[in-house]
Scaffold this active site. Structure first.
Site, PDB file in Angstrom:
ATOM      1  N   LYS A   1       8.600 -52.436 -18.303  1.00 33.60           N
ATOM      2  CA  LYS A   1       8.817 -53.530 -18.084  1.00 33.60           C
ATOM      3  C   LYS A   1       6.931 -53.888 -18.123  1.00 33.60           C
ATOM      4  O   LYS A   1       6.365 -54.753 -19.137  1.00 33.60           O
ATOM      5  CB  LYS A   1       8.917 -54.276 -17.562  1.00 33.60           C
ATOM      6  N   ASP A   2       6.496 -53.490 -17.017  1.00 33.83           N
ATOM      7  CA  ASP A   2       4.913 -54.227 -17.240  1.00 33.83           C
ATOM      8  C   ASP A   2       4.200 -52.939 -17.591  1.00 33.83           C
ATOM      9  O   ASP A   2       3.672 -52.568 -16.642  1.00 33.83           O
ATOM     10  CB  ASP A   2       4.406 -54.333 -15.681  1.00 33.83           C
TER      11      ASP A   2
ATOM     12  N   GLY B   1      17.227 -54.982 -12.306  1.00 38.38           N
ATOM     13  CA  GLY B   1      16.163 -54.343 -12.010  1.00 38.38           C
ATOM     14  C   GLY B   1      15.473 -53.544 -11.584  1.00 38.38           C
ATOM     15  O   GLY B   1      14.471 -52.308 -11.759  1.00 38.38           O
ATOM     16  N   HIS B   2      15.592 -54.159 -10.346  1.00 38.28           N
ATOM     17  CA  HIS B   2      14.219 -53.045  -9.375  1.00 38.28           C
ATOM     18  C   HIS B   2      15.739 -51.861  -9.000  1.00 38.28           C
ATOM     19  O   HIS B   2      15.113 -51.123  -8.122  1.00 38.28           O
ATOM     20  CB  HIS B   2      14.342 -54.264  -7.892  1.00 38.28           C
TER      21      HIS B   2
ATOM     22  N   ASN C   1      12.715 -61.431  -4.246  1.00 39.24           N
ATOM     23  CA  ASN C   1      13.673 -61.389  -5.205  1.00 39.24           C
ATOM     24  C   ASN C   1      13.830 -60.635  -6.427  1.00 39.24           C
ATOM     25  O   ASN C   1      14.473 -60.340  -7.196  1.00 39.24           O
ATOM     26  CB  ASN C   1      12.809 -61.930  -5.949  1.00 39.24           C
ATOM     27  N   LEU C   2      14.757 -59.525  -5.321  1.00 36.13           N
ATOM     28  CA  LEU C   2      15.106 -58.476  -5.966  1.00 36.13           C
ATOM     29  C   LEU C   2      16.403 -58.639  -7.135  1.00 36.13           C
ATOM     30  O   LEU C   2      17.261 -59.639  -7.077  1.00 36.13           O
ATOM     31  CB  LEU C   2      15.632 -57.957  -4.990  1.00 36.13           C
TER      32      LEU C   2
HETATM   33  O1  PAF Z   1       4.926 -55.392 -10.001  1.00 41.27           O
HETATM   34  C1  PAF Z   1       5.099 -56.266  -8.778  1.00 41.27           C
HETATM   35  O2  PAF Z   1       6.075 -56.776  -8.775  1.00 41.27           O
HETATM   36  C2  PAF Z   1       3.701 -56.023  -8.431  1.00 41.27           C
HETATM   37  O3  PAF Z   1       3.162 -55.893  -9.238  1.00 41.27           O
HETATM   38  C3  PAF Z   1       3.555 -55.186  -8.073  1.00 41.27           C
HETATM   39  C4  PAF Z   1       3.460 -53.538  -8.013  1.00 41.27           C
HETATM   40  C5  PAF Z   1       4.589 -55.087  -6.556  1.00 41.27           C
HETATM   41  C6  PAF Z   1       2.126 -54.993  -6.756  1.00 41.27           C
HETATM   42  O4  PAF Z   1       2.078 -56.331  -5.901  1.00 41.27           O
END
Ligand code: PAF
Length: 283
Positions: free
Chosen positions: A151-152, A36-37, A32-33
């Site tokens: 972000k994470d 940001g990706h 679901n890009l």
């Molecule tokens: O950040 C994410 O999208 C997920 O936590 C990851 C790192 C792909 C692991 O499933």
């Protein structure tokens, strides 16, 4: 761009590139890009010569009452975006390829020091699912470098610790958070917001910045900074899991001499649980 569903073929391709002396950069995603990706792929392009992205909605990192079944899945669009971004190989495995014995009883990788606090307190088992799948993906892809978004922030800390402690030969690169023009951090979960909630959501970043400004200005009353942030967001209609000032290096409570800090929050709005953070250096 080639699309591959089995670990064996991914490994064959990457080992071929390594034999040619190419540096391989990897971006793990759940699909679901969004732009940001794409910014993660762009960061990967600065660190490698061949690019692999994975698309795998990892059941192990979702709690029983979370959105695994409904998590948005858009493989065709993802394929197009990755190809346009210059990715060489897209790895899109089925659940059975990653968890041949089932995800419930799978061998796990846990990083207990960092996985039980903050988000880990509100999403028990979440980071164990993340570290387990990322360890598996690293073993399958065997990248030289892997890119994760800031972000994470806690996820990044967990992965860095796992890589250090398990001596994994992968360089971890952090990519800055991509934001919409009004400051909202890009996330697949933003699409759960109604228009009214979407209009309110930038308040998260604004409140984090206000807290970071207090820290930058030398205010060390962290409990008061946290309380103000929490109240500002709750008064605006969010339901807060936490609003915290922590040390950037290990997410511990700030020691008096700690210079690199981070303000982090998890705020619920309607169906969405949004996380964001702002890093701050104090002199
Ligand atoms: O950040 C994410 O999208 C997920 O936590 C990851 C790192 C792909 C692991 O499933």
């Amino acid at each position: 761009m080639e699309t591959v569903t089995t670990s064996a073929v991914v490994r064959e391709r990457v080992r071929g590139w390594h034999r040619e002396g190419r540096r391989v950069a990897f971006v793990p995603t759940m699909g679901n890009l969004h732009p940001g990706h794409v910014s993660l792929i762009e960061a990967a392009r600065r660190h490698g010569e061949r690019f692999v992205a994975s698309i795998f909605v990892n059941p192990m990192q979702f709690g029983p009452n979370e959105d695994f079944a409904h998590y948005p899945r858009t493989p065709r669009e993802d394929q197009r975006m990755l190809s346009t971004a210059g990715c060489d190989l897209m790895f899109m495995p089925e659940v059975a390829e990653i968890y041949p014995y089932g995800s419930e009883r799978a061998t796990r990788v846990d990083v207990p020091g960092l996985s039980r606090i903050l988000d880990g307190e509100f999403r028990p088992g979440h980071f164990e699912g993340v570290s387990t799948v990322v360890a598996k993906l690293f073993h399958i892809v065997e990248p030289d470098v892997a890119v994760f978004g800031e972000k994470d922030f806690q996820q990044l800390a967990v992965i860095r610790r796992m890589v250090a402690e398990l001596c994994m030969p992968v360089e971890i690169v952090a990519a800055p958070t991509a934001r919409d023009a009004d400051g909202l951090a890009m996330s697949s979960r933003n699409q759960y917001l109604t228009p009214a909630e979407r209009a309110l959501a930038p308040k998260i970043y604004a409140t984090l910045q206000a807290a970071a400004n207090r820290v930058r200005a030398g205010d060390a009353e962290f409990a008061s900074i946290e309380r103000s942030g929490l109240q500002a967001l709750e008064n605006a209609g969010f339901r807060l899991d936490y609003f915290c000032v922590r040390q950037a290096a290990d997410l511990g409570a700030p020691a008096p001499e700690a210079r690199e800090l981070v303000v982090l929050t998890a705020a619920r709005l309607g169906r969405a649980r949004l996380i964001d953070n702002v890093q701050v250096s104090r002199s």
